[in-house]
Design a protein around this motif. Structure first.
Motif, PDB file in Angstrom:
ATOM      1  N   ALA A 202      83.408  49.061 -58.526  1.00  0.00           N
ATOM      2  CA  ALA A 202      82.821  50.019 -57.595  1.00  0.00           C
ATOM      3  C   ALA A 202      82.828  49.383 -56.251  1.00  0.00           C
ATOM      4  N   SER A 203      82.894  48.100 -56.071  1.00  0.00           N
ATOM      5  CA  SER A 203      82.734  47.612 -54.745  1.00  0.00           C
ATOM      6  C   SER A 203      83.853  47.344 -53.830  1.00  0.00           C
ATOM      7  N   ASP A 204      83.580  47.433 -52.516  1.00  0.00           N
ATOM      8  CA  ASP A 204      84.682  47.184 -51.668  1.00  0.00           C
ATOM      9  C   ASP A 204      84.558  45.765 -51.281  1.00  0.00           C
ATOM     10  N   VAL A 205      83.603  45.127 -51.419  1.00  0.00           N
ATOM     11  CA  VAL A 205      83.622  43.559 -51.028  1.00  0.00           C
ATOM     12  C   VAL A 205      83.116  42.976 -52.276  1.00  0.00           C
ATOM     13  N   ILE A 206      83.435  41.948 -52.821  1.00  0.00           N
ATOM     14  CA  ILE A 206      82.705  41.332 -53.971  1.00  0.00           C
ATOM     15  C   ILE A 206      82.425  39.881 -53.305  1.00  0.00           C
ATOM     16  N   VAL A 207      81.257  39.614 -53.241  1.00  0.00           N
ATOM     17  CA  VAL A 207      80.678  37.977 -53.117  1.00  0.00           C
ATOM     18  C   VAL A 207      80.426  37.499 -54.078  1.00  0.00           C
ATOM     19  N   LEU A 208      81.130  36.041 -54.378  1.00  0.00           N
ATOM     20  CA  LEU A 208      80.771  35.156 -55.713  1.00  0.00           C
ATOM     21  C   LEU A 208      79.717  34.366 -55.133  1.00  0.00           C
ATOM     22  N   ALA A 209      78.582  34.257 -55.793  1.00  0.00           N
ATOM     23  CA  ALA A 209      77.546  33.424 -55.309  1.00  0.00           C
ATOM     24  C   ALA A 209      76.732  32.914 -56.873  1.00  0.00           C
ATOM     25  N   VAL A 210      77.554  32.729 -57.592  1.00  0.00           N
ATOM     26  CA  VAL A 210      76.994  32.259 -59.188  1.00  0.00           C
ATOM     27  C   VAL A 210      77.520  30.824 -59.312  1.00  0.00           C
ATOM     28  N   PRO A 211      76.726  30.353 -60.238  1.00  0.00           N
ATOM     29  CA  PRO A 211      76.884  28.854 -60.410  1.00  0.00           C
ATOM     30  C   PRO A 211      78.191  28.651 -61.392  1.00  0.00           C
ATOM     31  N   LEU A 212      78.949  27.605 -61.341  1.00  0.00           N
ATOM     32  CA  LEU A 212      79.965  27.456 -62.033  1.00  0.00           C
ATOM     33  C   LEU A 212      79.576  26.815 -63.243  1.00  0.00           C
ATOM     34  N   THR A 213      79.812  27.271 -64.260  1.00  0.00           N
ATOM     35  CA  THR A 213      79.120  26.824 -65.807  1.00  0.00           C
ATOM     36  C   THR A 213      80.581  26.880 -66.812  1.00  0.00           C
ATOM     37  N   ALA A 214      80.061  26.630 -68.095  1.00  0.00           N
ATOM     38  CA  ALA A 214      81.269  26.672 -68.914  1.00  0.00           C
ATOM     39  C   ALA A 214      81.215  28.142 -69.312  1.00  0.00           C
ATOM     40  N   ASP A 215      80.378  29.066 -68.954  1.00  0.00           N
ATOM     41  CA  ASP A 215      80.607  30.262 -69.386  1.00  0.00           C
ATOM     42  C   ASP A 215      81.094  31.232 -67.846  1.00  0.00           C
ATOM     43  N   THR A 216      81.037  30.457 -66.738  1.00  0.00           N
ATOM     44  CA  THR A 216      81.673  31.277 -65.707  1.00  0.00           C
ATOM     45  C   THR A 216      82.786  30.533 -65.112  1.00  0.00           C
ATOM     46  N   ALA A 217      83.466  29.730 -65.604  1.00  0.00           N
ATOM     47  CA  ALA A 217      84.632  29.259 -65.453  1.00  0.00           C
ATOM     48  C   ALA A 217      85.674  30.516 -65.422  1.00  0.00           C
ATOM     49  N   GLY A 218      86.484  30.753 -64.522  1.00  0.00           N
ATOM     50  CA  GLY A 218      87.728  31.682 -64.667  1.00  0.00           C
ATOM     51  C   GLY A 218      87.120  32.841 -64.808  1.00  0.00           C
ATOM     52  N   LEU A 219      85.844  33.129 -64.343  1.00  0.00           N
ATOM     53  CA  LEU A 219      85.162  34.639 -64.510  1.00  0.00           C
ATOM     54  C   LEU A 219      85.991  35.471 -63.753  1.00  0.00           C
ATOM     55  N   PHE A 220      86.888  35.383 -62.632  1.00  0.00           N
ATOM     56  CA  PHE A 220      87.625  36.232 -61.863  1.00  0.00           C
ATOM     57  C   PHE A 220      89.183  35.841 -62.370  1.00  0.00           C
ATOM     58  N   ASP A 221      89.416  36.388 -63.595  1.00  0.00           N
ATOM     59  CA  ASP A 221      90.931  35.960 -63.988  1.00  0.00           C
ATOM     60  C   ASP A 221      91.796  37.250 -63.730  1.00  0.00           C
ATOM     61  N   ALA A 222      92.907  37.033 -63.948  1.00  0.00           N
ATOM     62  CA  ALA A 222      93.849  38.126 -63.625  1.00  0.00           C
ATOM     63  C   ALA A 222      93.396  39.509 -63.992  1.00  0.00           C
ATOM     64  N   ALA A 223      92.704  39.567 -65.251  1.00  0.00           N
ATOM     65  CA  ALA A 223      92.340  41.075 -65.857  1.00  0.00           C
ATOM     66  C   ALA A 223      91.009  41.450 -64.769  1.00  0.00           C
ATOM     67  N   ARG A 224      90.124  40.468 -64.542  1.00  0.00           N
ATOM     68  CA  ARG A 224      88.997  40.945 -63.701  1.00  0.00           C
ATOM     69  C   ARG A 224      89.442  41.391 -62.172  1.00  0.00           C
TER      70      ARG A 224
END
Length: 330
Positions: A202-224
């Motif tokens: 839904a967003s025109d702009v995505i701002v990433l401000a989340v910590p890097l953890t084992a769970d968030t590594a690669g959070l924005f992969d090709a699919a996302r």
């Protein structure tokens, strides 16, 4: 050095006079040390007698499992930043060593960078600057590339810690429609909560401000990344490891995304052959979103206060690994 003196090992690659200022207020209660060499051997040798470590914000001298094993006296680690990906939290927790960060100290600075970078992307500022410096006058081309006003955009903030909250406040003040995602929705927030994939779509702009953890590594992969709106913008002020940079470059090349502003990269410095370095629609920054005079003063103040508290037997603030905030020597 008396038996009661704490050995404080400072790892940041800063001038020794500045580093000494971190312990000067403690007088003879603490002694500053630095590694003789900035490599694993120098780090391990220096850790042998260290009671307190001030971490390296560059990540070059990482407190990994081997480093923790080389530090039998270590009682406390203070990171001069929000991120703690430069330390092995599991190893330090198992060793009983509290780790603290400086959460919130540079939140305003980083949030302002995110807003400024969004302005730059929306108005083609960096691209136009390069063209004018080259002797062109691309008035029509700027408009053709697409220019937008922030108040007309939907801003999606991924992560709602101190930086995310500040960014939401600033974008809201500009009239934008702001939503956010975090693992635990906030009861009171200036922005609306959305599930992650719904926020992305839904967003025109995505701002990433989340910590890097084992769970968030690669959070924005090709699919996302593929779920992002056509011509959407990606602004990363968190950590490079959140994003598949090859997938990001491909989405920019295809025109699926309109642009990206990156203060952080998976490897820093970014490789010389990275396609992101050459892309017209990417705004690049050398991990300095939080580097303002005000933020640095706040960070230094928090580090000094916490080291002093540790030495005096008072609770330290900002412990991130759930251990007792009262530091006890080994």
């Amino acid at each position: 050095m008396t038996s009661g003196t704490w050995r404080v090992l400072a790892l940041p690659p800063l001038d020794i006079a500045l580093l000494r200022a971190l312990v000067d207020p403690l007088g003879g209660a603490a002694e500053l040390t630095v590694p003789e060499t900035r490599d694993a051997a120098g780090l391990h040798a220096a850790l042998a007698d260290a009671d307190v470590v001030i971490g390296d914000f560059t990540g070059a001298l990482a407190l990994d499992e081997a480093a923790v094993a080389a530090a039998p006296k270590l009682a406390f680690v203070q990171m001069p930043q929000v991120g703690v990906d430069g330390v092995d939290l599991k190893a330090l927790t198992e060793a009983g060593v509290p780790v603290a960060n400086t959460a919130g100290a540079n939140a305003r600075a980083v949030a302002e960078w995110a807003v400024g970078a969004t302005f730059a992307l929306c108005r083609q500022l960096a691209w136009a600057d390069r063209r004018v410096r080259a002797g062109d006058w691309p008035q029509n081309e700027v408009l053709a590339r697409g220019t937008r006003e922030i108040h007309a955009l939907r801003i999606g903030i991924v992560g709602y810690g101190a930086i995310g909250v500040r960014a939401a406040e600033l974008f809201t003040a500009l009239g934008a429609d702001v939503a956010y995602w975090t693992r635990t929705p906030r009861e009171q927030a200036v922005a609306a909560y959305l599930p992650l994939d719904e926020l992305v779509a839904a967003s025109d702009v995505i701002v990433l401000a989340v910590p890097l953890t084992a769970d968030t590594a690669g959070l924005f992969d090709a699919a996302r990344i593929a779920r992002m709106k056509p011509r959407a913008l990606l602004v990363n002020v968190a950590r490079g490891g959140l994003v598949d940079e090859d997938a990001l470059a491909a989405a920019l090349d295809s025109g699926a995304l309109g642009g990206a502003a990156l203060d952080v990269f998976a490897a820093e410095p970014a490789p010389a052959d990275s396609p992101l370095r050459r892309h017209d629609n990417v705004l690049l920054s050398p991990h300095v979103a939080g580097a303002t005079a005000e933020a640095q003063s706040s960070i230094i103040g928090k580090v000094i206060d916490n080291v002093a508290a540790a030495v005096r037997g008072e609770p330290v603030s900002g412990v991130v690994n759930g251990l007792d905030p009262v530091i006890r020597r080994r």
